[in-house]
Design an enzyme around this catalytic site. Sequence first.
Site, mmCIF file in Angstrom:
data_model
loop_
_atom_site.group_PDB
_atom_site.id
_atom_site.type_symbol
_atom_site.label_atom_id
_atom_site.label_comp_id
_atom_site.label_asym_id
_atom_site.label_seq_id
_atom_site.Cartn_x
_atom_site.Cartn_y
_atom_site.Cartn_z
ATOM 1 N N ARG A 34 0.790 -1.216 0.000
ATOM 2 C CA ARG A 34 0.000 0.000 0.000
ATOM 3 C C ARG A 34 0.829 1.276 0.000
ATOM 4 N NH1 ARG A 34 -4.317 0.633 4.721
ATOM 5 N NH2 ARG A 34 -4.787 -1.464 3.950
ATOM 6 N N HIS A 80 -7.842 -4.846 -7.772
ATOM 7 C CA HIS A 80 -7.650 -4.056 -6.551
ATOM 8 C C HIS A 80 -8.971 -3.976 -5.787
ATOM 9 C CE1 HIS A 80 -4.948 -1.389 -4.335
ATOM 10 N NE2 HIS A 80 -5.941 -0.529 -4.191
ATOM 11 N N TYR A 124 -18.236 11.502 -15.037
ATOM 12 C CA TYR A 124 -18.183 12.640 -15.949
ATOM 13 C C TYR A 124 -16.845 12.773 -16.670
ATOM 14 C CZ TYR A 124 -22.272 14.116 -13.256
ATOM 15 O OH TYR A 124 -23.493 14.167 -12.651
#
Length: 743
Positions: A34, A80, A124
């Site tokens: 991570r 993931h 968007y």
Amino acid sequence: MTDQNVVSRVEEVNFSDALGERYLAYALSTITSRSLPDVRDGLKPVHRRLLFAMRQLRLEPQSGFKKCARVVGDVIGKYHPHGDVAVYDAMVRLAQDFAVRYPLVEGQGNFGNIDGDNAAAMRYTEARLTDYAIAMLEGIDEDAVGFRENYDGSEEEPVLLPASVPNLLCNGSAGIAVGMATNIPPHNLDEVSAALLHLLKFPNATNTKLVELVPGPDFPTGGVLVEGREAVAEAYATGRGSFRLRARWEVEKLSHGQYQIVITEIPYQVQKGRLVEKMADLLNEKKLPLLGDLRDESAEDVRLILEPRNRSIEPEVLMEQMFRATDLETRVGLNMNVLDANMVPQVMNLRDVLRAFLEHREVVLVRRTTHRLGKIEHRLEVLEGYLIAYLNIDEVIRIIREEDEPKPVMIKKWKLTDVQAEAILNMRLRALRKLEEFAIRDEHASLTSEQKELKALLKNKTKREEIIADQIKDIRKRFGKKTELGARRTEIGDAPDEIIVPIDILIDREPITVICSQKGWIRAAKGHLTEHGDLKYKDGDRGRFVFNAQTTDKILIFATNGRFYTLGGDKLPSGRGHGEPVRLMVDLPNDQDIVALFAHRPGEKILVASSDGRGFIVPEDAVIAQTKSGKQALNVGKDGEAQACAPVSGDMVAVIGENRKIILFPLEELPEMTRGRGVKLQSYKDGGLCDVSTFTLKDGLSWKTGAGVRTDTDIKTYLGKRAQAGRVVMRGFPRSGRFGNYE
């Protein structure tokens, strides 16, 4: 299952052991999966999976865009299994040219801005890979890196990327793990490439030489690096340190001698909106006394306007104050804590990071070469089968037409391999042309030559290094300093000289009258008072020092312990009351008293003297104290104390003792010092020194009386040499034995 069976499977474990075991597993997962980047490709798992998923979606630079929601869906669905917001935030950052030095994602739509505004929702916005990202993925289909199963075993994902570019240094990285963190600022690819080529040529190159090639970070938002070169070299040599970064600014001249400062680049990771808001708050709180106004005229480029309070303020002084008070100057940390090739976290220096990348590129080259050799061997095997078929074409056709199982027959007849027999059976009829045979022979010869070269390459480390150098040169050409993307943005400057902001600029200049009583109560009345008789003091107290000054003046106090104390004219208590004791404003001991109190005159000198008749000249600038404890100037003896202080003007010195004897001698006989006991001014049989003064011989000696200032020009009989006893003072001299210099 019975309750008894359940109970029998319960195992008692010490709580601290269980907690430690689980926390260690969590810590290792955080560190390796991570927070810390891999030194080889400079990526964390989420970024690596993002790029791989976008490649699988064929989002190359020449293709069209796809919705970010589609990309995020593939990433969290296949590779993931975490929150979509975190994945989208990582993707957005890879597309922000003000956050990443070399963007890996090309965004279409609102991807946020330098003001700190967030990107639009993923439904968007659209994205595709950049050329830089493609360079990171080059060779991934050629077994350049290892693959592993994804979280559910349904897909495969790369362990790391081939990374043709030194991405760790070029784009940097930041992360907080468990018990460790990393912070690597971005650098210029052209400079990093130069260092890599140098390290290839000179494997034992020192960090000092490499720092000359990589002089410092290169931030996407530009700015000026003002860290000292020694500190920069030390940071890269140890892998830990920090860099001082300032905004880039310039002066724009206006009419009537006015000017304004234009800030065109701000430090890395400073949000412009918050920066302007913080500066406005400080301005309203009057914590930026040199700044008159500020406004933001930014469009696509940064353009912050700073107006000085008045045109007499130097631009450098104004900016020095802004650097100290705001984020126009920041410190960027360097902590090159990364995962090495064995997934072990460690702090590397610059040379270690460059060497790790070169080793990775060699591994990639060997794997790609081996993969290519395998392809060549397979193709040569097929081509050799084709050639056998051409030599026996009629028999091949007969076997295929007549035999139920032609494959084993052909294998037995011509000793073919299974691959060759399968290739002959799958051969198209159009390939039976005579011309095709020559093409196959040419291809066979070409592949055989290539095979020989690749085998030689695997055995020759020098040759591999030459190819790696050529690859780095190619990357340098594509993204180097001659390209718009690769040109250096952050200026490498020198450590700035310390600029002292004059106190008279920070304070409004207003006239005041400084008043100090016999018992040491001090205050400042507004304006220059002409009548001192109306001043009031506490019961049992009376006036001692009264003089005119400005709020911008430094007020000097000379005490009997030989120390000078400094007060700011603007810091004196109001003249409406009785003021405050000086002892509360400076560290003046209770057993010491004030000898003189006056306004500092920059560049002037004063004469100080002790009760035992010793003294010297000291520059006023040398006695300014920066702390409440004052500054020692006159060293007094065990039984002595500082007795007198006088401004230096003229060419003669007058010294009077408690025995009312006076001696006049040339000023040049006194030494100039900053601290000491001085020389003997006058000799005494009884008593000691009372007061000193300086004057011009031709103008005569002056002293203060109750009726005003009196001057005596008939003083030749009092002239002598330093350290003489002198003569009884002239008629009319005050009984106090004092000249009244500072009273």
